[in-house]
Each structure stands twice: as C-alpha cells, then as structure tokens.
Design a protein around this motif. Structure first.
Motif, PDB file in Angstrom:
ATOM      1  N   ASN A 296       0.831  -1.140  -0.385  1.00  0.00           N
ATOM      2  CA  ASN A 296      -0.137  -0.132  -0.137  1.00  0.00           C
ATOM      3  C   ASN A 296       1.092   1.285   0.063  1.00  0.00           C
ATOM      4  O   ASN A 296       0.892   2.468  -0.850  1.00  0.00           O
ATOM      5  CB  ASN A 296      -0.994   0.025   1.262  1.00  0.00           C
ATOM      6  N   PHE A 297       1.705   1.178   0.420  1.00  0.00           N
ATOM      7  CA  PHE A 297       2.943   2.744   0.833  1.00  0.00           C
ATOM      8  C   PHE A 297       3.231   2.406  -0.447  1.00  0.00           C
ATOM      9  O   PHE A 297       3.398   4.275  -0.854  1.00  0.00           O
ATOM     10  CB  PHE A 297       4.155   2.159   1.910  1.00  0.00           C
ATOM     11  N   ARG A 298       3.793   1.787  -1.175  1.00  0.00           N
ATOM     12  CA  ARG A 298       4.736   2.108  -2.256  1.00  0.00           C
ATOM     13  C   ARG A 298       3.440   2.483  -3.452  1.00  0.00           C
ATOM     14  O   ARG A 298       3.804   3.161  -4.344  1.00  0.00           O
ATOM     15  CB  ARG A 298       4.552   0.330  -3.006  1.00  0.00           C
ATOM     16  N   GLN A 299       1.827   2.116  -3.271  1.00  0.00           N
ATOM     17  CA  GLN A 299       0.821   2.475  -4.345  1.00  0.00           C
ATOM     18  C   GLN A 299       0.947   4.057  -4.163  1.00  0.00           C
ATOM     19  O   GLN A 299       0.591   4.516  -5.097  1.00  0.00           O
ATOM     20  CB  GLN A 299      -0.257   1.538  -4.623  1.00  0.00           C
ATOM     21  N   LEU A 300       0.392   3.822  -3.358  1.00  0.00           N
ATOM     22  CA  LEU A 300       0.997   6.019  -2.756  1.00  0.00           C
ATOM     23  C   LEU A 300       1.419   6.660  -3.062  1.00  0.00           C
ATOM     24  O   LEU A 300       1.572   7.605  -3.444  1.00  0.00           O
ATOM     25  CB  LEU A 300      -0.226   5.725  -1.136  1.00  0.00           C
ATOM     26  N   ALA A 301       2.747   6.155  -2.750  1.00  0.00           N
ATOM     27  CA  ALA A 301       4.121   7.044  -3.130  1.00  0.00           C
ATOM     28  C   ALA A 301       3.913   7.498  -4.227  1.00  0.00           C
ATOM     29  O   ALA A 301       4.190   8.318  -4.991  1.00  0.00           O
ATOM     30  CB  ALA A 301       4.840   6.015  -2.409  1.00  0.00           C
ATOM     31  N   GLU A 302       3.835   5.931  -5.132  1.00  0.00           N
ATOM     32  CA  GLU A 302       3.657   6.322  -6.578  1.00  0.00           C
ATOM     33  C   GLU A 302       3.110   6.948  -6.686  1.00  0.00           C
ATOM     34  O   GLU A 302       2.842   8.190  -8.369  1.00  0.00           O
ATOM     35  CB  GLU A 302       3.886   4.834  -7.656  1.00  0.00           C
TER      36      GLU A 302
ATOM     37  N   GLY B 166       1.364  10.029  -5.236  1.00  0.00           N
ATOM     38  CA  GLY B 166       1.896  10.921  -4.960  1.00  0.00           C
ATOM     39  C   GLY B 166       2.935  11.214  -5.718  1.00  0.00           C
ATOM     40  O   GLY B 166       3.594  12.885  -6.187  1.00  0.00           O
ATOM     41  N   ARG B 167       4.075  10.716  -6.225  1.00  0.00           N
ATOM     42  CA  ARG B 167       5.519  11.555  -7.242  1.00  0.00           C
ATOM     43  C   ARG B 167       4.284  11.301  -8.750  1.00  0.00           C
ATOM     44  O   ARG B 167       4.779  12.742  -9.015  1.00  0.00           O
ATOM     45  CB  ARG B 167       5.881   9.762  -7.494  1.00  0.00           C
ATOM     46  N   GLY B 168       3.685  10.842  -9.356  1.00  0.00           N
ATOM     47  CA  GLY B 168       2.786  11.068 -10.066  1.00  0.00           C
ATOM     48  C   GLY B 168       2.384  11.935 -10.128  1.00  0.00           C
ATOM     49  O   GLY B 168       1.763  13.522 -11.132  1.00  0.00           O
ATOM     50  N   GLN B 169       0.941  13.183  -9.167  1.00  0.00           N
ATOM     51  CA  GLN B 169       0.554  13.611  -8.529  1.00  0.00           C
ATOM     52  C   GLN B 169       1.546  14.976  -8.959  1.00  0.00           C
ATOM     53  O   GLN B 169       1.212  16.130  -9.181  1.00  0.00           O
ATOM     54  CB  GLN B 169      -0.121  13.838  -7.596  1.00  0.00           C
ATOM     55  N   PHE B 170       3.534  14.814  -8.162  1.00  0.00           N
ATOM     56  CA  PHE B 170       4.041  15.975  -8.118  1.00  0.00           C
ATOM     57  C   PHE B 170       4.018  16.372  -9.288  1.00  0.00           C
ATOM     58  O   PHE B 170       4.236  16.988  -9.683  1.00  0.00           O
ATOM     59  CB  PHE B 170       4.916  15.313  -7.237  1.00  0.00           C
ATOM     60  N   ARG B 171       4.662  15.160  -9.720  1.00  0.00           N
ATOM     61  CA  ARG B 171       5.264  15.748 -11.637  1.00  0.00           C
ATOM     62  C   ARG B 171       4.387  16.784 -12.489  1.00  0.00           C
ATOM     63  O   ARG B 171       4.487  17.482 -13.348  1.00  0.00           O
ATOM     64  CB  ARG B 171       5.652  14.264 -12.300  1.00  0.00           C
TER      65      ARG B 171
ATOM     66  N   GLU C  34      -0.971  19.457  -3.889  1.00  0.00           N
ATOM     67  CA  GLU C  34      -2.339  18.952  -3.126  1.00  0.00           C
ATOM     68  C   GLU C  34      -2.797  17.868  -3.091  1.00  0.00           C
ATOM     69  O   GLU C  34      -2.673  17.357  -1.949  1.00  0.00           O
ATOM     70  CB  GLU C  34      -3.617  19.630  -2.935  1.00  0.00           C
ATOM     71  N   SER C  35      -2.999  17.406  -3.832  1.00  0.00           N
ATOM     72  CA  SER C  35      -3.438  15.889  -4.405  1.00  0.00           C
ATOM     73  C   SER C  35      -2.183  15.282  -4.034  1.00  0.00           C
ATOM     74  O   SER C  35      -1.821  14.315  -3.467  1.00  0.00           O
ATOM     75  CB  SER C  35      -3.596  15.524  -5.623  1.00  0.00           C
ATOM     76  N   ALA C  36      -0.408  15.219  -4.331  1.00  0.00           N
ATOM     77  CA  ALA C  36       0.858  15.040  -3.881  1.00  0.00           C
ATOM     78  C   ALA C  36       0.584  14.762  -2.919  1.00  0.00           C
ATOM     79  O   ALA C  36       1.241  13.532  -1.817  1.00  0.00           O
ATOM     80  CB  ALA C  36       1.795  15.589  -4.873  1.00  0.00           C
ATOM     81  N   ASP C  37       0.694  15.729  -2.316  1.00  0.00           N
ATOM     82  CA  ASP C  37       0.388  15.872  -0.545  1.00  0.00           C
ATOM     83  C   ASP C  37      -0.766  14.957   0.328  1.00  0.00           C
ATOM     84  O   ASP C  37       0.289  14.362   1.336  1.00  0.00           O
ATOM     85  CB  ASP C  37       0.417  17.669  -0.369  1.00  0.00           C
ATOM     86  N   GLU C  38      -1.277  14.899  -0.013  1.00  0.00           N
ATOM     87  CA  GLU C  38      -2.488  14.074   0.540  1.00  0.00           C
ATOM     88  C   GLU C  38      -2.024  11.977   0.583  1.00  0.00           C
ATOM     89  O   GLU C  38      -1.883  11.385   1.574  1.00  0.00           O
ATOM     90  CB  GLU C  38      -3.441  13.915  -0.378  1.00  0.00           C
ATOM     91  N   PHE C  39      -1.701  12.277  -1.492  1.00  0.00           N
ATOM     92  CA  PHE C  39      -1.056  10.495  -1.040  1.00  0.00           C
ATOM     93  C   PHE C  39      -0.067  10.920  -0.428  1.00  0.00           C
ATOM     94  O   PHE C  39      -0.184   9.891   0.163  1.00  0.00           O
ATOM     95  CB  PHE C  39      -0.932  10.531  -2.545  1.00  0.00           C
TER      96      PHE C  39
ATOM     97  N   LEU D 142       9.833  14.388  -0.893  1.00  0.00           N
ATOM     98  CA  LEU D 142       8.594  14.980  -1.972  1.00  0.00           C
ATOM     99  C   LEU D 142       7.614  15.779  -1.370  1.00  0.00           C
ATOM    100  O   LEU D 142       7.017  16.855  -1.531  1.00  0.00           O
ATOM    101  CB  LEU D 142       8.475  13.859  -2.597  1.00  0.00           C
ATOM    102  N   LEU D 143       7.345  15.431   0.282  1.00  0.00           N
ATOM    103  CA  LEU D 143       6.298  15.752   1.298  1.00  0.00           C
ATOM    104  C   LEU D 143       7.035  17.088   1.401  1.00  0.00           C
ATOM    105  O   LEU D 143       6.243  17.953   1.166  1.00  0.00           O
ATOM    106  CB  LEU D 143       6.052  15.144   2.781  1.00  0.00           C
ATOM    107  N   SER D 144       7.941  17.520   1.230  1.00  0.00           N
ATOM    108  CA  SER D 144       8.492  18.958   2.388  1.00  0.00           C
ATOM    109  C   SER D 144       7.893  19.764   0.809  1.00  0.00           C
ATOM    110  O   SER D 144       8.229  20.972   1.385  1.00  0.00           O
ATOM    111  CB  SER D 144       9.428  18.976   2.326  1.00  0.00           C
TER     112      SER D 144
END
Length: 166
Positions: A13-19, A21-26, A31-36, A75-77
C-alpha cells in the motif's frame, strides 16, 4: 513466510500511495500529491522489520523501503514549499536533518523554507553548518545544487521557481 492478501501488506500500500503521490507531483498537482504522500507515510513508523533484518534479501528490502520513505518525506516537504507552507515545514526539516545529517536535499529544502520565511541569515547558517559537517565527516564540499542555492540566496532572489530549481 508471509501468507497474506497483498492488499493487507502495508509495504504494498505504501508503494502504491507513494507512486500516486510522485505522479501527482510530476504534473504539478501538489495538494493531491501531499495527500497521497501523507497517507503513504502514515503506514509505517520506526525501522523496517525492527531487529529481523537478518539475511541479505531482507536487509536489502528494508534498506530500499527506508530509502523510499526518505524520498517520500523529501517530496512531501517539496510539496509544502510549492503550496506556500514554508513556515510550517521548517521544524520537520530541522528534525530530518538531525536524523539524516548527510542527506543534502533536506538542507536544501530547509534553506528554501527559511529564506521564504524572511530568515535569510538562518538559511545561510544552515548552508554553513551543512558545509562544515560534510567537510569534517566525509571530506566533501556540498553538492552543486546546494552551492547554487547558497549563491542564489546571497544574490537576494525572491523567486520560488529559481529557488526550487537550484
């Protein structure tokens, strides 16, 4: 042997959420990346597997997962900085530096957060401390991006885009 549904395993689950988040960041959806990324980081605290890191496979996986968590924190920072939350992130970045004193990305993000909080002298002091630590512990100068950021701050730039690209 671990016998569980893959959906029940926090690491998956961590791996999926982090991925996500990375995608939203890119794509600039901070905001969405932050939540993931927050959701991913809530799935685990402390060291991976505790004292059960015997054997090269388990040790390698624990190391990978630990590095992935650090990358998520970084990435969160960065999301926080893009969202204008520079004052809010200062404390957590100081803590991350205390825990990971050779990870230059945390120094860089803290310098940006301090500078954007009208704390130019503190940002420059962080650079000085990073440079002293890196030099004394491993005999290296700070990485190019940290040096460039230092010069950008000395020049008095006010552009977040410039500071984020440094």
């Amino acid at each position: 042997m671990l016998d569980a549904d893959p959906v029940e395993i926090d690491a998956n689950n961590f791996r999926q959420l982090a991925e996500h988040g990375r995608g939203q960041f890119r794509v600039g959806q901070y905001e969405s990346a932050d939540e993931f990324l927050e959701a991913a980081l809530r799935l685990g605290r402390g060291s991976v597997f505790g004292d059960l890191q015997q054997g090269p496979v388990v040790h390698a996986y624990a190391t990978w997962l630990g590095e992935s968590r650090l990358e998520c924190m970084e990435l969160l920072s960065e999301c926080s900085l893009h969202l204008g939350r520079h004052r809010e992130v200062v404390g957590s970045l100081f803590s991350l530096i205390a825990e990971h004193p050779l990870r230059e990305a945390f120094y860089r993000l803290l310098m940006i957060a301090l500078y954007r909080s009208d704390r130019q002298a503190d940002a420059l002091e962080v650079y000085r401390a990073a440079r002293a630590r890196l030099s004394s512990e491993i005999g290296l100068e700070p990485c190019r991006s940290l040096q460039d950021l230092h010069n950008t701050i000395l020049a008095g730039s006010t552009s977040l885009d410039e500071l984020m690209a440094a």
